[in-house]
Write a protein that holds these residues in place. Sequence first.
Motif, short mmCIF file in Angstrom:
data_model
loop_
_atom_site.label_atom_id
_atom_site.label_comp_id
_atom_site.label_asym_id
_atom_site.label_seq_id
_atom_site.Cartn_x
_atom_site.Cartn_y
_atom_site.Cartn_z
N SER A 283 -13.64 -2.00 25.60
CA SER A 283 -12.69 -3.13 25.52
C SER A 283 -11.25 -2.65 25.46
CB SER A 283 -13.02 -3.99 24.29
OG SER A 283 -13.07 -3.19 23.13
N VAL B 30 -8.35 -1.89 29.98
CA VAL B 30 -8.08 -3.05 30.82
C VAL B 30 -6.92 -2.73 31.77
CG1 VAL B 30 -8.89 -4.69 29.09
CG2 VAL B 30 -6.45 -4.11 29.19
N ARG C 157 -3.56 -7.90 33.86
CA ARG C 157 -4.38 -9.01 33.38
C ARG C 157 -3.50 -10.09 32.76
NH1 ARG C 157 -10.07 -7.34 31.75
NH2 ARG C 157 -9.73 -8.71 29.99
N SER D 159 -6.15 -13.12 28.50
CA SER D 159 -7.40 -12.36 28.58
C SER D 159 -7.30 -10.98 27.92
CB SER D 159 -7.82 -12.21 30.05
OG SER D 159 -6.97 -11.29 30.72
N ILE D 160 -6.12 -10.64 27.38
CA ILE D 160 -5.99 -9.35 26.70
C ILE D 160 -5.31 -9.51 25.35
CG2 ILE D 160 -6.05 -7.84 28.73
CD1 ILE D 160 -2.94 -7.86 28.59
N GLN D 161 -5.72 -10.53 24.64
CA GLN D 161 -5.15 -10.78 23.32
C GLN D 161 -5.41 -9.59 22.37
OE1 GLN D 161 -3.28 -13.55 21.89
NE2 GLN D 161 -2.82 -13.54 24.08
N GLY D 162 -6.52 -8.91 22.56
CA GLY D 162 -6.83 -7.76 21.70
C GLY D 162 -5.83 -6.63 21.91
N THR D 163 -5.59 -6.30 23.17
CA THR D 163 -4.62 -5.26 23.48
C THR D 163 -3.25 -5.61 22.93
OG1 THR D 163 -5.83 -4.68 25.49
CG2 THR D 163 -3.51 -4.05 25.40
N GLN E 274 -12.05 -6.59 20.73
CA GLN E 274 -13.04 -7.52 21.27
C GLN E 274 -12.43 -8.87 21.62
OE1 GLN E 274 -16.14 -7.15 18.40
NE2 GLN E 274 -17.26 -5.61 19.57
N ARG E 275 -11.21 -9.08 21.21
CA ARG E 275 -10.52 -10.31 21.63
C ARG E 275 -10.11 -10.24 23.09
NH1 ARG E 275 -7.74 -10.05 15.82
NH2 ARG E 275 -9.69 -10.57 14.76
N ASN E 276 -10.20 -9.08 23.69
CA ASN E 276 -10.02 -9.00 25.15
C ASN E 276 -11.23 -9.61 25.84
OD1 ASN E 276 -7.59 -7.67 24.89
ND2 ASN E 276 -8.44 -5.64 25.31
N ALA E 277 -10.97 -10.41 26.85
CA ALA E 277 -12.07 -10.99 27.61
C ALA E 277 -12.73 -9.89 28.44
CB ALA E 277 -11.55 -12.09 28.52
N ASP E 278 -14.02 -10.04 28.67
CA ASP E 278 -14.76 -9.07 29.47
C ASP E 278 -14.77 -9.55 30.92
OD1 ASP E 278 -16.36 -7.05 30.31
OD2 ASP E 278 -18.20 -7.81 29.39
N LEU E 279 -13.83 -9.06 31.69
CA LEU E 279 -13.67 -9.54 33.07
C LEU E 279 -13.95 -8.44 34.08
CD1 LEU E 279 -10.25 -11.46 32.74
CD2 LEU E 279 -12.57 -12.36 32.42
N GLU F 138 -10.83 -16.64 36.31
CA GLU F 138 -10.83 -15.94 35.02
C GLU F 138 -11.87 -16.56 34.09
OE1 GLU F 138 -7.09 -14.48 33.45
OE2 GLU F 138 -7.63 -15.35 31.51
#
Lengths: 460, 460, 444, 444
Positions: free
Chosen positions: B81, B84, B88, B92-96, C66-71, C407
């Motif tokens: 994860s 990325v 993006r 879709s990359i709130q974690g990063t 893990q808050r990243n989407a799996d794309l 997405e």
Amino acid sequence: QYEPLLVEKDRTRVEIDESPLPEDLTRDDLELPDPSEPELVRHYTRLSQMVYGIDSGPYPLGSCTMKYNPKFTEDVASLPSALVHPDRSEESIQGTLEVLARLQEYLEVIGGMDAVTLQPPAGAAGEFVGIRVAAAYHEHTDEGQRDEVIIPESAHGTNFATAALGGYDVVSLPSDEGGRVDLEALEAALSENTAALMLTNPNTLGLFERDIETIAEMVHDAGGLLYYDGANLNALLGRARPGDMGFDVMHYNVHKTFATPHGGGGPGAGPVGVVSELAPFLPEPRVRNADGGYELFAPEHSIGHVHGYQGNWLVLVKAFAYIARVGDDGLTDSSAKAVLNANYLASQIEYDVPYGPFHHEFVASAGEQDAADVAKRMLDYGVHPPTTKWPEIVPEALMTEPTEIESKETLDQLAAAFNAVAEEGAEILESAPERTTARRIDQTSAARNPRLSWHALEEE
Amino acid sequence: QYEPLLVEKDRTRVEIDESPLPEDLTRDDLELPDPSEPELVRHYTRLSQMVYGIDSGPYPLGSCTMKYNPKFTEDVASLPSALVHPDRSEESIQGTLEVLARLQEYLEVIGGMDAVTLQPPAGAAGEFVGIRVAAAYHEHTDEGQRDEVIIPESAHGTNFATAALGGYDVVSLPSDEGGRVDLEALEAALSENTAALMLTNPNTLGLFERDIETIAEMVHDAGGLLYYDGANLNALLGRARPGDMGFDVMHYNVHKTFATPHGGGGPGAGPVGVVSELAPFLPEPRVRNADGGYELFAPEHSIGHVHGYQGNWLVLVKAFAYIARVGDDGLTDSSAKAVLNANYLASQIEYDVPYGPFHHEFVASAGEQDAADVAKRMLDYGVHPPTTKWPEIVPEALMTEPTEIESKETLDQLAAAFNAVAEEGAEILESAPERTTARRIDQTSAARNPRLSWHALEEE
Amino acid sequence: MNGLHATGSPYAPHTDETLTAMLEAVGADTVEDLFDIPEAVQYDGEFGIDARTERETRQLVRTILQRNADLTELLGRGQYGYYVPSVVDHLSNRSEFLTSYTQYQPEVSQGFLQALFEYQSLLVELTGLSIANCSMYDAASALGEAATLAKRVRTTSGHRVLIPELLSEGRRSTLENYVEGTDLTVETYATADGNVDLEALEEAVDETAIMIYAENPTIRGTIEEHLAEIGAVAADADALFVLGTDPIALSLLQKPADVGADVVVGDASVLGLPASYGMGLGLFATRESYLRQVPGRLVGASEDATDRRAFTLTLQTREQHIRRERATSNICTNQAWVALRTAIHAAALGPDGMIELAKRGVTRAESLAADVDALVGVKAPVHDRRHFREFVAHVDQPAKAIADDLERQGFAVHVVGEHELQFCVAGVTDDELDAFVETLEEVL
Amino acid sequence: MNGLHATGSPYAPHTDETLTAMLEAVGADTVEDLFDIPEAVQYDGEFGIDARTERETRQLVRTILQRNADLTELLGRGQYGYYVPSVVDHLSNRSEFLTSYTQYQPEVSQGFLQALFEYQSLLVELTGLSIANCSMYDAASALGEAATLAKRVRTTSGHRVLIPELLSEGRRSTLENYVEGTDLTVETYATADGNVDLEALEEAVDETAIMIYAENPTIRGTIEEHLAEIGAVAADADALFVLGTDPIALSLLQKPADVGADVVVGDASVLGLPASYGMGLGLFATRESYLRQVPGRLVGASEDATDRRAFTLTLQTREQHIRRERATSNICTNQAWVALRTAIHAAALGPDGMIELAKRGVTRAESLAADVDALVGVKAPVHDRRHFREFVAHVDQPAKAIADDLERQGFAVHVVGEHELQFCVAGVTDDELDAFVETLEEVL
């Protein structure tokens, strides 16, 4: 290069106090090394640098099949989803069971066997399962008393030890002139006491037992079972299958044939394949397909467990990945290149190779030289030496198995090391090695005055 | 130990044929090394064994802060994860983005700064951002022409090069007798042309600039900005903050202070912190909280990009993990132990240390000996030597920074190496090292006859 | 030693006992006594950062990420997520490599130096130019450094740096920052159907141009058809021809030396790094004649005292730690470890594998273009050119809305115009491409 | 070299060129000519196993394993999923360790031998016994080997091996297989409230008993209170007292040597391995007097030709490759690499950390027991003993149904009776335990 013991650098004795338990249930204290993380890392990093592995160079140990261990198999074995407790419900570990089931199928077809158990954690454990299954089978089907296992003189030591552990008397079988099973001697050895003949094919000289069909017939006629020791299976991948030769039971050494790392002595895995008549005796639990999923079950006449759980899972998943990666073509090519490499290397060295035609390994003779000294001296040339002094049928044996992963260039380098040592005198050999981390180590002192822990060293 | 080039072992020239493209869009051929995977692995394994790293032993390079790199930070950086693409969508990359935002906050409070950008991929890149931000600020607020950057003589070479790259004239500032900024010289150097003073504190002698408040006032009075070079931040963690001393801009070397690996020269990361007045000029994009999530934005007067994307992400995530692991206590303890270690080591060596009181590093003088030779000879004692011949204020400088991770035992070992070499004569020193993979390497030949690729070697 | 209840740094080894002994040796009562910080600037606050166990820290980072989407990422435009073989991780993570410093003591750094020498050699082979440095930060900063090189080696009065109008924002803007301290100016020239507009370029070039930058493939995935002509234009104007590309493209496309390139820049981490949020590896190669002006570190072969071949950093008099403000660049810490990974990845593929990977970049992109072109409401590729790895598609509906829908269905694509999407096949499996086409059809 | 389109083994390095040269050297036309296999037993079928790229293979295994549910495991009963520090992976995966063979050439294996020596020393310190081998397969096989040791060292006419009625199926059954080839018989003795029933044991013991096995902690998590008494019973009967335990328990609980244990067995991989579907590390320690009868490999200190301390495998005359059918065991390949991991994990914790981990095994288990005991319909612990790491709870509802519900909510627990569940805290975080209690309350 020299690295002290951790305990010599930093230790702490800690008293057990403020314990949640009453004193009579606890120990008094504990004294152990107490390194910082940086120091711990340096210690083991330095130790690692004092070890020769497959990634260091050629490792032509006969009967050990020291192949390259593909790095990606480490990655799959460390996937978090690979790491589950063995007491999980079957429903919750369908992935684990599927890997096991599919590996079983792979091994069945590769060995020509009807059923496979993955439980034995090593080759010797596989032999033990084979012997126990044979015993259970005879007990179940025979009235007669079968208390002998026949083993060729040149067989792996584990065969003898395993038969003895299984409660059998060992009948040792001499080789014929060509280095193969002596059929007359076999005839003489077989009787109504014969539980099994344990055989490696190709044998430890690398020779295919050409009379294998006859041998199988003889053993079966005597009511015995034929056991295949899988240590040398790499020679036959895709070209011949133990099941087709008449073997009833076999083990696979996945840390040899299927490229899982040897780890300095283990862990390995020693799955056992059997013909259908013997399947009901295999250890429990086994894995099978059921309703589009997988389940565990106990074979009808199972001998029970030979391991607390299902064996060395982390090794098995690597073997599965290896086979799935290389496929038919890769397996068949492995045996081709392994045999070619052994033949090529043998053709390039000056030592005599008395027996042939050999396959994946050959046994040269050091002649007037001491084979163990030859090995020590080869270390000075930067390569790992072959297995030495065994099988005893070849005087001063140099048992050599380069495997398929070595290039011609590396084989030439190995041959150069053999040939350089072949020219050298006893004095040089006896004082070898000179260029290694440690010089020749005194084995007698180690055994006469065993110092097996830092405590023992400190008592000196 | 010697390892050929890959290309010397195995190469293939491949013609481009059966190409999906017309010939005029393609090259003709490609000739490259072509090792098998086992050979590739052995090649790089052997090469690795010819490298001294932090995991090999002490590495007391002054100004480099060679800390232990915690292994677990590698694990978090390799989480799937974490990997990325930079284009993006923010959603879709709130974690990063969260990791980046939280790291920014950590760095802000650690440095006493109001805003931080993580984009600069190295310390020198951070300096460049600092200088560019300063230039943009002056351009935006000043009418006057400010074209000078003042830098102490003893500063890191990057300061000079960066100022020049930013288009500034460098005004070099001599040290006072005690090795610190000479206030009179500073007064003389400051003018309406002064864009900034770049300062390291503690400076490269390990000395805290005691007059920092006065210095800040002088620079600010002249309309200049005060830049903090973060190379030596490890000395101050939790004890003093650049922002509190009056610095307006600073960079952090996360590969020094926050324990990310140096990787043989990089990648590092050089985040830049600024006071609020300068925040509008920081590079874009920046990360900020928004509606319970995170978003990217362009500061109002942003200087634009200094990297194609957001810098060295894999380094940043390790730095975040390191800070989150050690916390306040660990950071504050690091500076304590780093300073103690430097002082203890200095007290144990026979070389003179002319300046003090020093903090995390000290600069000893090799006196009559050649400092570079001393370093080569120290290699023979199995340790890494200090930085040598710099800063020039100390003759034959041995600039030494053990960091907090070394134990007293290791420091004693280092001191023993220093002291052994201190007793040795020029002849021994000049022929050192003797016990290393390579012996003394001819630098002149390398520069006079540059051979920078295997192609050049083959033309010889 | 730190067990479960450490205080202070978990990586500092001091025990109470050694602490006492060391303080005694230095003549201090407490560690605090060793600090020479005026009271007024002492910090007595708290950062408010809680210490965590290693496990908790791992858990924290994992939870956040893990808050990243799996794309599935069909993303490119300068950054590519090719599959990186397992050996690259295993070998580059050997801790001797990972935890070592720049090779200022070559006698104990031979392994890393040799690896960097092999990396330089790889680039020499790929570009056909004789000099490659052992890394810059990324493609953008390498481009910036190329402009400063042009400034140093071109003695003409020129000041104009010409770049294509189609260029990534990060590269353009970084370049502008690099030249901000010089008298250079950055100007764009027009492109035509995704390639350089040769006529427009010729018009733009005069004696004030000192550098022309072009890319192959371009940011929109087209293969540049006029490289030799661009080289000729540059040569005529005595301007440096700087070509942006990458090692996989170079495995198949025209060799820069053959088309007159003076400098090659780009992101070499297309080999070696998975998609890492833009972290890269600046490729920088040039002609031998510019050797003394090259920015960045160079590894050269030499001999040791026993006359055996040995490697060392060389020509360091170009660098900041020796030459200070007259250095060819301010770079110090670079991307050495990524260069190591690139060298390993290239060797793992071999020339066959690299060429094959490049060919698949053409065939799979063009095949995907055909597949999406067959959908109603899509025209692809937009440009009537050969494509490498990626292409632009015209969509009748608003592009952003389609991208958002994709997405939600697990695919990331580029929006490059109101009605333009860009799709990249690098690192995407055939199965994933099939699923993508299906999904695209659904969301249209 | 294999690029993307390899045929044959991707790990064999042969090119067409070298293949030809090698065949010529051995005088064969084709590789097939080198095989001496009678036609009748040649295999000309196909396995039907498709070759895959490395990436596809990784994807395959990942896809399969993702069919495992992601559960928080409150599981123990002999296997524990403690957190394993990152250094353990990083160091044990150093490829010199991982890819080396058994140390039959000690001069190039000093590092591994020393690590195993340190592992042996760890067990000597933990057990108080003077001999520990450098590994058996797992706890079950170590127990089996202990019985064969008892057979060898006890010259009495005894044949009975006594084991507690509460014992894992795997251990009991494996032991039975090990003694199947001897005249030994395995018999169970009664337990009382989770501990050994001393009276029952005393009654069972007579001159025919050659071995008494007990565990601490027991499989139901109780701490055995009568170890010294069991030791005395064994000593009186001249039977071997074999104690089953593990390194974390040993860090806090009674030292085996102090209670008269002759042999200690168990799973040492509680340190070093995460939950690995039952893969283990057989701990085996015993008294010095049985040295020549010990099964398995032993590493000893010695000197090399320069009189420096060096390590080597020793007393190999006990082993199968020398003594064949008279060996002390048939073991050859063992679990050396796991032992390395265990040694590293122990050193990473240090004595403080190990004791602390053990103490938390007591306090956290007892605290969880109190928490679930507070729920309506649960009584815990069932046994009126002190507990280590785990305990049995009585549930009024059918245990299986509750376990199924818990699994659906993400928790795995043991069902050990119609109305008995067993919960283990090892490796479970405090947050997870809180969530578990909440969930248990919900599903009750």
